[in-house]
Write a protein that holds these residues in place. Structure first.
Motif, PDB file in Angstrom:
ATOM      1  N   GLY A  95     -71.950  63.665  22.937  1.00 52.29           N
ATOM      2  CA  GLY A  95     -70.843  64.522  23.331  1.00 52.29           C
ATOM      3  C   GLY A  95     -70.014  64.971  22.145  1.00 52.29           C
ATOM      4  O   GLY A  95     -69.586  66.130  22.070  1.00 52.29           O
ATOM      5  N   GLY A  96     -69.804  64.069  21.202  1.00 47.45           N
ATOM      6  CA  GLY A  96     -69.041  64.423  20.017  1.00 47.45           C
ATOM      7  C   GLY A  96     -69.716  65.507  19.195  1.00 47.45           C
ATOM      8  O   GLY A  96     -69.063  66.451  18.720  1.00 47.45           O
ATOM      9  N   ILE A  97     -71.023  65.399  19.026  1.00 47.29           N
ATOM     10  CA  ILE A  97     -71.766  66.405  18.259  1.00 47.29           C
ATOM     11  C   ILE A  97     -71.709  67.754  18.967  1.00 47.29           C
ATOM     12  O   ILE A  97     -71.496  68.802  18.335  1.00 47.29           O
ATOM     13  N   VAL A  98     -71.879  67.728  20.295  1.00 51.87           N
ATOM     14  CA  VAL A  98     -71.766  68.973  21.068  1.00 51.87           C
ATOM     15  C   VAL A  98     -70.369  69.566  20.906  1.00 51.87           C
ATOM     16  O   VAL A  98     -70.204  70.793  20.777  1.00 51.87           O
ATOM     17  N   GLY A  99     -69.363  68.718  20.880  1.00 56.42           N
ATOM     18  CA  GLY A  99     -67.997  69.191  20.691  1.00 56.42           C
ATOM     19  C   GLY A  99     -67.808  69.913  19.370  1.00 56.42           C
ATOM     20  O   GLY A  99     -67.127  70.950  19.307  1.00 56.42           O
ATOM     21  N   ALA A 100     -68.417  69.387  18.306  1.00 58.92           N
ATOM     22  CA  ALA A 100     -68.328  70.049  17.002  1.00 58.92           C
ATOM     23  C   ALA A 100     -68.988  71.423  17.049  1.00 58.92           C
ATOM     24  O   ALA A 100     -68.458  72.409  16.506  1.00 58.92           O
ATOM     25  N   VAL A 101     -70.137  71.510  17.710  1.00 58.42           N
ATOM     26  CA  VAL A 101     -70.848  72.789  17.831  1.00 58.42           C
ATOM     27  C   VAL A 101     -70.009  73.790  18.620  1.00 58.42           C
ATOM     28  O   VAL A 101     -69.908  74.979  18.254  1.00 58.42           O
ATOM     29  N   GLU A 108     -66.505  81.308  15.339  1.00 61.02           N
ATOM     30  CA  GLU A 108     -67.559  82.095  14.697  1.00 61.02           C
ATOM     31  C   GLU A 108     -68.005  81.467  13.373  1.00 61.02           C
ATOM     32  O   GLU A 108     -68.188  82.155  12.374  1.00 61.02           O
ATOM     33  N   ARG A 109     -68.202  80.179  13.401  1.00 55.25           N
ATOM     34  CA  ARG A 109     -68.739  79.451  12.258  1.00 55.25           C
ATOM     35  C   ARG A 109     -70.194  79.094  12.532  1.00 55.25           C
ATOM     36  O   ARG A 109     -70.652  79.135  13.684  1.00 55.25           O
ATOM     37  N   ALA A 110     -70.920  78.747  11.475  1.00 55.78           N
ATOM     38  CA  ALA A 110     -72.293  78.268  11.662  1.00 55.78           C
ATOM     39  C   ALA A 110     -72.267  77.080  12.623  1.00 55.78           C
ATOM     40  O   ALA A 110     -71.474  76.149  12.457  1.00 55.78           O
ATOM     41  N   LEU A 111     -73.129  77.115  13.633  1.00 58.34           N
ATOM     42  CA  LEU A 111     -73.079  76.092  14.671  1.00 58.34           C
ATOM     43  C   LEU A 111     -73.394  74.703  14.134  1.00 58.34           C
ATOM     44  O   LEU A 111     -72.733  73.726  14.496  1.00 58.34           O
ATOM     45  N   LEU A 112     -74.406  74.588  13.307  1.00 63.47           N
ATOM     46  CA  LEU A 112     -74.802  73.293  12.744  1.00 63.47           C
ATOM     47  C   LEU A 112     -74.436  73.257  11.269  1.00 63.47           C
ATOM     48  O   LEU A 112     -74.883  74.105  10.492  1.00 63.47           O
ATOM     49  N   SER A 180     -69.125  64.494  10.830  1.00 66.57           N
ATOM     50  CA  SER A 180     -70.048  64.730   9.717  1.00 66.57           C
ATOM     51  C   SER A 180     -70.849  66.007   9.938  1.00 66.57           C
ATOM     52  O   SER A 180     -71.522  66.490   9.017  1.00 66.57           O
ATOM     53  N   PHE A 181     -70.762  66.569  11.148  1.00 66.29           N
ATOM     54  CA  PHE A 181     -71.475  67.801  11.480  1.00 66.29           C
ATOM     55  C   PHE A 181     -70.602  69.044  11.314  1.00 66.29           C
ATOM     56  O   PHE A 181     -70.976  70.119  11.769  1.00 66.29           O
ATOM     57  N   THR A 182     -69.442  68.884  10.698  1.00 68.38           N
ATOM     58  CA  THR A 182     -68.587  70.039  10.451  1.00 68.38           C
ATOM     59  C   THR A 182     -68.104  70.042   9.010  1.00 68.38           C
ATOM     60  O   THR A 182     -67.528  69.051   8.542  1.00 68.38           O
ATOM     61  N   ASP A 183     -68.334  71.136   8.314  1.00 61.77           N
ATOM     62  CA  ASP A 183     -67.870  71.264   6.936  1.00 61.77           C
ATOM     63  C   ASP A 183     -66.551  72.030   6.923  1.00 61.77           C
ATOM     64  O   ASP A 183     -66.398  73.040   6.236  1.00 61.77           O
ATOM     65  N   THR A 184     -65.606  71.521   7.728  1.00 58.52           N
ATOM     66  CA  THR A 184     -64.300  72.156   7.847  1.00 58.52           C
ATOM     67  C   THR A 184     -63.224  71.119   7.544  1.00 58.52           C
ATOM     68  O   THR A 184     -63.513  70.032   7.038  1.00 58.52           O
ATOM     69  N   PHE A 185     -61.986  71.428   7.891  1.00 57.75           N
ATOM     70  CA  PHE A 185     -60.837  70.594   7.550  1.00 57.75           C
ATOM     71  C   PHE A 185     -61.015  69.133   7.943  1.00 57.75           C
ATOM     72  O   PHE A 185     -60.606  68.231   7.211  1.00 57.75           O
ATOM     73  N   SER A 186     -61.615  68.877   9.088  1.00 61.03           N
ATOM     74  CA  SER A 186     -61.700  67.513   9.618  1.00 61.03           C
ATOM     75  C   SER A 186     -63.010  66.803   9.287  1.00 61.03           C
ATOM     76  O   SER A 186     -63.247  65.698   9.773  1.00 61.03           O
ATOM     77  N   GLY A 187     -63.853  67.399   8.471  1.00 60.38           N
ATOM     78  CA  GLY A 187     -65.181  66.845   8.220  1.00 60.38           C
ATOM     79  C   GLY A 187     -65.202  65.583   7.380  1.00 60.38           C
ATOM     80  O   GLY A 187     -64.234  65.223   6.705  1.00 60.38           O
TER      81      GLY A 187
END
Length: 231
Positions: A95-101, A108-112, A180-187
């Motif tokens: 669920g967490g990974i789906v939430g990041a996607v 409009e960011r890269a999904l993965l 770890s699946f997001t290269d954004t502020f919270s990654g």
């Protein structure tokens, strides 16, 4: 008791929404401001608020763990079967990974993505241990003394822990993996996730040990709450 499939869906849904909030509010914050402190404040308020909502709404279904460390604690307390806890952890991570996607899709960011945000070192690990210790302690004490207040207690605790820990208080293995699946502020860089998880589990187990002793019901049958009761 609610049947297991519905409890698993509640855990997956809750963790997904939690991560959507963490990642999405982080993206929004860094889009609107270059002030890191202000961005963290926005991220904090959104996360603390959604925890109150999610625990209030989904707690009656699954217990609203949204966190493998919390599920582990309730298993060790003989309140959640080990098989159920394992399934809880699996759906929490998924669920967490789906939430990041989902958060990426909304902005409009890269999904993965794979995070490059370095979060490592003794201070970070110790912070995660402290953060998770406090979270579990708050949950157990809240359940013991003020069950209806648990959603607010957890939301307020995480809001505070964002600011008094060097790690900004992940306090949750599933959320750490998802971030770890997001290269954004919270990654968080995937390489750094195992250290966080070890520290989180250690903090949770220490809290369980201490609070089991601290909250133990004495021979008289109740814990004194008011000073007048302490005879």
């Amino acid at each position: 008791m609610i049947d297991l499939p519905r409890r698993l869906v509640a855990e997956a849904l809750g963790t997904a929404i939690l991560v959507v909030t963490v990642v999405g509010s982080g993206i929004m914050a860094e889009t609107l401001t270059t002030d890191t402190a202000l961005a963290l404040l926005a991220n904090t308020i959104a996360t603390g608020s959604i925890l109150v909502v999610l625990i209030s709404c989904l707690g009656p279904i699954s217990g609203a763990h949204f966190n493998p460390a919390v599920s582990l604690v309730f298993t060790l307390r003989d309140e959640l079967p080990a098989r159920d806890a394992t399934l809880y952890a699996l759906v929490q991570v998924a669920g967490g990974i789906v939430g990041a996607v989902i958060a990426h899709a909304m902005f409009e960011r890269a999904l993965l993505q794979s995070s490059t945000h370095v979060r490592t070192g003794g201070a970070q690990w110790f912070s995660e241990g402290v953060a998770t210790f406090g979270l579990v302690a708050v949950i157990l004490a809240g359940i013991r003394f003020e069950r209806k207040a648990v959603p607010m207690l957890v939301g307020l605790y995480i809001t505070a822990a964002y600011w008094f820990t060097a790690s900004t208080s992940f306090a949750n293995p599933a959320v750490a993996i998802a971030r770890s699946f997001t290269d954004t502020f919270s990654g968080i860089r995937p390489l750094d996730v195992p250290g966080f998880i070890v520290a989180q589990v250690a903090g949770a187990l220490l809290a369980l040990a201490l609070m089991s002793w601290l909250l133990r019901v004495p021979a008289g049958g109740h814990l004194p709450i008011n000073p007048e009761d302490r005879t």
